[in-house]
Enzyme design. Structure first.
Site, PDB file in Angstrom:
ATOM      1  N   SER A 555       0.855  -1.195   0.000  1.00 15.45           N
ATOM      2  CA  SER A 555       0.000   0.000   0.000  1.00 15.45           C
ATOM      3  C   SER A 555       0.882   1.233   0.000  1.00 15.45           C
ATOM      4  O   SER A 555       2.024   1.201   0.479  1.00 15.45           O
ATOM      5  CB  SER A 555      -0.898   0.008   1.231  1.00 15.45           C
ATOM      6  OG  SER A 555      -1.543   1.257   1.388  1.00 15.45           O
ATOM      7  N   TYR A 568      -2.794  -0.818  10.500  1.00 14.44           N
ATOM      8  CA  TYR A 568      -2.802  -1.134   9.071  1.00 14.44           C
ATOM      9  C   TYR A 568      -1.500  -0.697   8.411  1.00 14.44           C
ATOM     10  O   TYR A 568      -0.846  -1.466   7.701  1.00 14.44           O
ATOM     11  CB  TYR A 568      -3.998  -0.462   8.395  1.00 14.44           C
ATOM     12  CG  TYR A 568      -4.073  -0.672   6.904  1.00 14.44           C
ATOM     13  CD1 TYR A 568      -4.605  -1.840   6.372  1.00 14.44           C
ATOM     14  CD2 TYR A 568      -3.613   0.304   6.020  1.00 14.44           C
ATOM     15  CE1 TYR A 568      -4.673  -2.035   4.999  1.00 14.44           C
ATOM     16  CE2 TYR A 568      -3.674   0.117   4.642  1.00 14.44           C
ATOM     17  CZ  TYR A 568      -4.207  -1.059   4.142  1.00 14.44           C
ATOM     18  OH  TYR A 568      -4.272  -1.249   2.780  1.00 14.44           O
TER      19      TYR A 568
END
Length: 678
Positions: A555, A568
């Site tokens: 990501s 996350y």
């Protein structure tokens, strides 16, 4: 509107071809003669409709028929110069076509056109080939059929074989068909129904005779120590050996594999006559083309360890290649096609099963089915007599026929990911599903792994048959489930070439609201899960010695400090560094490891739909339905990132153009300056 004669031919073909007792997949051909008006003259002309080159009787459609003028086909008898001109006669068939001619005529066209019968079937039933390959096949034919089916000595398919059968039908007006030595059966009739009934009668009589007169143990007594292993140990050993065998079978070119441990195979592998019969190879031309001149047989008992089996397989493979080179050199002529490869297409492992190989899964599966047919042929022939296939010289003439080579050269160029096997985690929706779809479209075999088995299987079904994709259930936090998914993959497709670590979840919370449980869950799924998948996959990739790719869907948050995102983003940073670490460690095995850093992908995402989207929208003070546009507007390019954009990056990273790239992270975020890699 379809001609009634053609309609009846197609219906008969589909009925005959849908039953494997009658013929193998893509094997045999059928025909019908009838009349139509010639648009050029307005006169009635007699035509032959016959299954063209390639295709399958069970699924035959009108587009798969070659259409020829019977008068011009018969006229070829006047220019035929003997068996040395067989290849020229196939080329001459183009001049007998009616109109555009439909499908390309096959090498068996003369068998149908020269026989004085309106309807002709040529099939490859195991029972019929058993009679055709028995040492005393001619005598058996007389005894079984009493003149209703006549013996035709082996001849390579072509114009002369058509003349041979035509002469036999003329000399035996009461015959309904023939046993073609070493090959199969042919039957004919005045009507479509009669031809079909005659085909079925020849097959049924062969089956009945074998059942009533054959020995109970045609392969001899079972060999002690070669009996099938129990189910679980057998499958475990198969999974352990599959990558090794696939690597060996891919020495000349990468292949996809298929495994079967059907009872018919296991019984054959436990028999006393196995070594002798395996060495004889197959006989029917279709079998030879799919399975090669003979299989490679592991000559160890079932309880041999994996390590012992691997060592012996490597020795046998070296010997097989040398033997195949000698076979090629012995029979090749100056105008023979170049050798296509010396690796086996069928590998037999006593107590375990059969591995078969091909350029794609369907070809590998069909090769295995053909060898099962060959086992059944051997059983029938040995139960009545002695199995005596055509000679190796004749096998070579089939395998390296110039016409077969021309057919291969006409095949389309393989796609970029053809013969590669991919495992994508979290692939039932969103990014994973888009990646799986793109890889399948580029020719890969794909395994869709997901927590939800039903969704995984549904996503796989959207991509095509199980020859293209399968769905498996896998919780990536569970090492046993990950290993099970890898084993399913290697048994389904022979091995593994490409892994995409995509499975994930997202918890959007500030530091003080993030619990230890949140942290553990986030890291278990993505950091630990990616580690477990990569570890299990790496064993296969190393064993195969074919290189490979590992892709991490990380990501932009792995480098961008977004708000309220501690668990996350830290996990994504963990994944990002796994890429660097594994790129260094696995590079010596030819395995490339790369990562992709997307921005928020909202559309189709299971993560966003499960609450992450609402949390992120709340963090930014917008409505959830505005989130995708919000993400787009904060990028340099002002574009929304879609699952397909990430899939495109996977395609490029794992394709031939970036064969020298490893340890790289590619941003797919439409330009987020704060996430630029430094």
């Amino acid at each position: 509107m379809t001609n009634p004669t053609v309609a009846a031919l197609l219906a008969r073909s589909n009925r005959l071809g849908s039953n494997p007792k009658n013929t193998n997949y893509a094997g045999g051909n059928t025909s019908a003669k009838g009349t139509e008006t010639d648009p050029a003259t307005g006169e009635q002309v007699e035509l032959l409709w016959v299954k063209g080159s390639g295709g399958d009787l069970g699924t035959l459609k009108e587009s798969g028929l070659a259409v020829l003028r019977v008068d011009r086909l018969l006229a070829l008898k006047g220019v035929y110069q003997g068996v040395d001109s067989e290849d020229e006669m196939i080329a001459a068939l183009d001049y007998t076509l009616h109109g555009r001619g439909g499908a390309a005529p096959s090498i068996d066209t003369a068998m149908h056109g020269l026989v004085d019968a309106a309807h002709v079937d040529h099939l490859h039933p195991s029972s019929g080939i058993a009679i055709a390959t028995a040492t005393d096949g001619e005598a058996l034919t007389k005894e079984i059929y009493g003149g209703k089916a006549v013996w035709v000595p082996w001849r390579r398919p072509g114009f002369q074989l058509g003349l041979d059968i035509a002469a036999i039908t003329e000399a035996n007006p009461g015959a309904i068909g023939a046993i073609l030595g070493g090959h199969g059966i042919t039957a004919w009739g005045d009507t479509s129904d009669e031809a079909e009934a005659n085909s079925l009668e020849i097959i049924a009589k062969a089956e009945k005779y074998i059942a009533e007169h054959g020995r109970n143990d045609p392969f001899g007594a079972p060999l002690a120590g070669f009996e099938p292993l129990p189910d679980e140990p057998r499958r475990a050993k198969a999974a352990a050996l599959a990558p090794i065998i696939r690597g060996l079978a891919s020495t000349d070119r990468r292949v996809v594999g298929h495994f079967t441990d059907a009872d018919v195979v296991l019984d054959f592998l436990a028999s006393a006559e196995l070594p002798r019969l395996a060495a004889l190879g197959t006989s029917c031309p279709d079998h030879i083309l799919r399975t090669k001149v003979k299989p490679m047989l592991l000559d160890l008992p079932a309880n041999a360890s994996v390590e012992q089996s691997v060592a012996r397989l490597k020795e046998l493979h070296k010997a097989y290649r040398a033997d195949y080179q000698e076979y090629y050199d012995r029979y090749a002529t100056p105008d023979s096609p170049v050798m296509r490869g010396a690796d086996p297409l069928i590998v037999l492992v006593p107590g375990v099963g059969m591995f078969s190989y091909g350029a794609d899964k369907q070809t590998a599966r069909v090769a295995g089915e053909f060898y099962v047919d060959a086992i059944n042929v051997m059983r029938g022939a040995e139960s009545l007599s002695t199995y005596a296939p055509i000679s190796d010289e004749e096998k070579f003439r089939i395998e390296y026929w110039a016409l077969e080579e021309a057919k291969l050269q006409r095949m389309p160029k393989p796609k970029s990911h053809a013969s590669r096997v991919a495992l994508v985690t979290g692939a039932a929706s969103g990014i994973g599903k888009a990646i799986a779809s793109r890889l399948a479209a580029e020719g890969a075999c794909v395994v869709i792994a997901d927590l939800d088995l039903e969704k995984a299987q549904a996503a796989a079904a959207e991509l095509g048959s199980t020859d293209v994709a399968i769905g498996v259930q896998a919780n990536v936090t569970d090492e046993a489930q990950v290993q099970a998914a890898i084993e399913v993959t290697v048994l389904a497709f022979g091995g593994l070439d490409l892994v995409v670590n995509n499975a994930g979840l997202a918890l959007s919370k500030p530091l003080l609201d993030t619990t230890a449980e949140d942290w553990d869950l986030q890291h278990d799924v993505m950091a630990k899960g990616s580690f477990l998948v990569s570890k299990a996959a790496a064993r296969v990739l190393i064993d195969q010695q074919l290189g490979g790719d590992v892709i991490y869907i990380s990501s932009k948050n792995s480098v961008f400090a977004g708000p309220n995102n501690i668990a996350y983003s830290a996990t994504k940073a963990d994944q990002a560094h796994q890429v660097r670490l594994l790129a260094v460690e696995l590079g010596k095995h030819g395995v490339k490891v790369n990562g992709i850093n997307p921005d928020g992908v909202v559309r189709g995402s299971g993560i966003f739909a499960a609450g992450w989207g609402a949390n992120r929208a709340n963090t930014y003070g917008i409505k959830e339905e505005e989130l995708s546009m919000f993400y787009a507007q904060r990028t340099i390019l002002k574009r929304e990132v879609l699952p397909e954009n990430v899939a495109n990056a996977v395609y490029v990273l794992t394709g031939p153009e970036l064969s020298h790239t490893t340890g790289l992270h590619i941003p797919v975020d439409a330009g987020v300056a704060a996430a630029f890699l430094r």
